[in-house]
Write a protein that holds these residues in place. Structure first.
Motif, PDB file in Angstrom:
ATOM      1  N   ASP A 166       0.937  -1.229   0.102  1.00  0.00           N
ATOM      2  CA  ASP A 166       0.101   0.034   0.254  1.00  0.00           C
ATOM      3  C   ASP A 166       0.868   1.196   0.234  1.00  0.00           C
TER       4      ASP A 166
ATOM      5  N   ARG B  96       0.214  -0.888  -9.505  1.00  0.00           N
ATOM      6  CA  ARG B  96      -0.184  -1.933  -9.018  1.00  0.00           C
ATOM      7  C   ARG B  96       0.693  -3.433  -9.136  1.00  0.00           C
TER       8      ARG B  96
ATOM      9  N   ALA C 124       3.323  -2.810  -6.323  1.00  0.00           N
ATOM     10  CA  ALA C 124       2.447  -3.530  -5.278  1.00  0.00           C
ATOM     11  C   ALA C 124       2.635  -4.927  -5.155  1.00  0.00           C
TER      12      ALA C 124
END
Length: 350
Positions: free
Chosen positions: A120, A125, A128
């Protein structure tokens, strides 16, 4: 430049008796589980373009590659290693689409590793996904291993920029420069670092830097990427790729592609010979190195077996994977926002 036509019937596999075929073919029993993890990672972080991309990932049989490259992988390490390969194949396809941004996204990705960022706390993405995977991969590994893996990741990320430049100007690099670029661009060096994660047997940092161990590591890397260049030739010709070892050899020796393929496999033969010579020398060195504990010797030998598994496993997987057998032009992702949050998304994830 010599012609680049390649007839469909021309063989891309090594000739009978090639030393690569002398390596034992092995595969982990956890293939199905690995395939499930790979699709699971891709879906959890929504890094694929659409249903066609998901189907492409499934037909790539990436779990089979992991199972063949790490045939003794421990069950506890399956998900983490599968996650790294999901990240690597997606980012490779993103950059094949020529995202146009390289330096800052690479630095951003490296910060994930250096700072141990949580998912986070990342910008994209894909970063992540890497953050999630990194915490699992690095668990229990030494600082020396973490630094080595991070350095190899830096090389991998930097190489995208130079490959893209070669594509843009239709430049086939010379052999000397290509050999250095390809080892980085193939992502094979961090992949080989994962041998120690998969088995939870880490090679001591000093031994890993012995000259013989470095030769083994580099020659195994070279075998994998040069064979990859051969088996992926049809796909790369269709995509307009110019950074390919077969094309480099064709250009250097002024021969057509079938002859260049033969030259590439001859080069792989020499690389394997150098690998085996270095392996023998390292065994001799370890037998005379005072204070070396038995578990360290076992780790080096397990790592050596792993290098052989990677060389042979890559070849075996390549013959089964849709990634090289079907030049359909489908990429896993063309979404530039996966690399840099400042660039617009070219497609919506599904």
């Amino acid at each position: 430049m010599t012609g680049i036509a390649l007839r469909h019937e021309e063989k891309l596999q090594p000739p009978p008796g090639h030393p690569l075929l002398g390596f034992r073919s092995a595969i982990s029993p956890h293939v199905a589980e690995l395939e499930g993890h790979i699709l699971g990672w891709a879906e959890r972080y929504a890094v694929l373009d659409n249903a066609r991309a998901r189907d492409k990932l499934a037909r790539t049989r990436l779990g089979e590659l992991v199972a063949r490259a790490y045939p003794t992988i421990l069950p506890a390490r399956l998900e983490a290693v599968a996650g790294w390969f999901t990240w690597a194949f997606v980012i490779d396809d993103c950059y094949e689409h020529d995202a146009g941004h390289y330096d800052e996204p690479a630095a951003q990705t490296l910060r994930v590793l250096v700072r141990d960022l949580k998912p986070d706390a990342t910008h994209t993405r894909l970063d992540a996904l890497l953050a999630d995977v990194w915490h699992r991969l690095a668990a229990g590994m030494s600082t020396a291993w973490r630094l080595r893996f991070t350095q190899h990741m830096a090389h991998f990320l930097a190489a995208f920029k130079y490959e893209a430049f070669n594509r843009q100007v239709r430049h086939v690099p010379d052999l000397l420069g290509y050999q250095q670029l390809r080892r980085a661009s193939g992502g094979i060096t961090p992949s080989l670092d994962l041998l120690e994660v998969a088995t939870e047997q880490e090679v001591p940092g000093l031994l890993h830097e012995f000259e013989q161990a470095r030769v083994m590591f580099n020659r195994a890397s070279d075998v994998v990427v040069w064979v990859n260049d051969i088996v992926s030739l049809r796909k790369e010709l269709a995509a307009g790729e110019t950074t390919n070892g077969v094309l480099v050899l064709a250009e250097k020796h002024h021969v057509e592609l079938p002859e260049a393929i033969d030259l590439a496999y001859a080069l792989v033969t020499r690389q394997i010979e150098e690998f085996e010579q270095a392996t023998s020398e390292l065994e001799t060195l370890m037998s005379r190195w005072r204070g070396l504990e038995p578990e360290n010797v076992d780790a080096v030998r397990t790592f050596t077996d792993g290098l052989r598994s990677w060389m042979r496993g890559n070849l075996d997987w390549s013959g089964n994977s849709d990634r090289y057998q079907n030049a359909d032009g489908v990429l896993l992702s063309t979404d530039s926002s996966l690399i840099s949050p400042s660039t617009p998304s070219l497609s919506e994830p599904h």
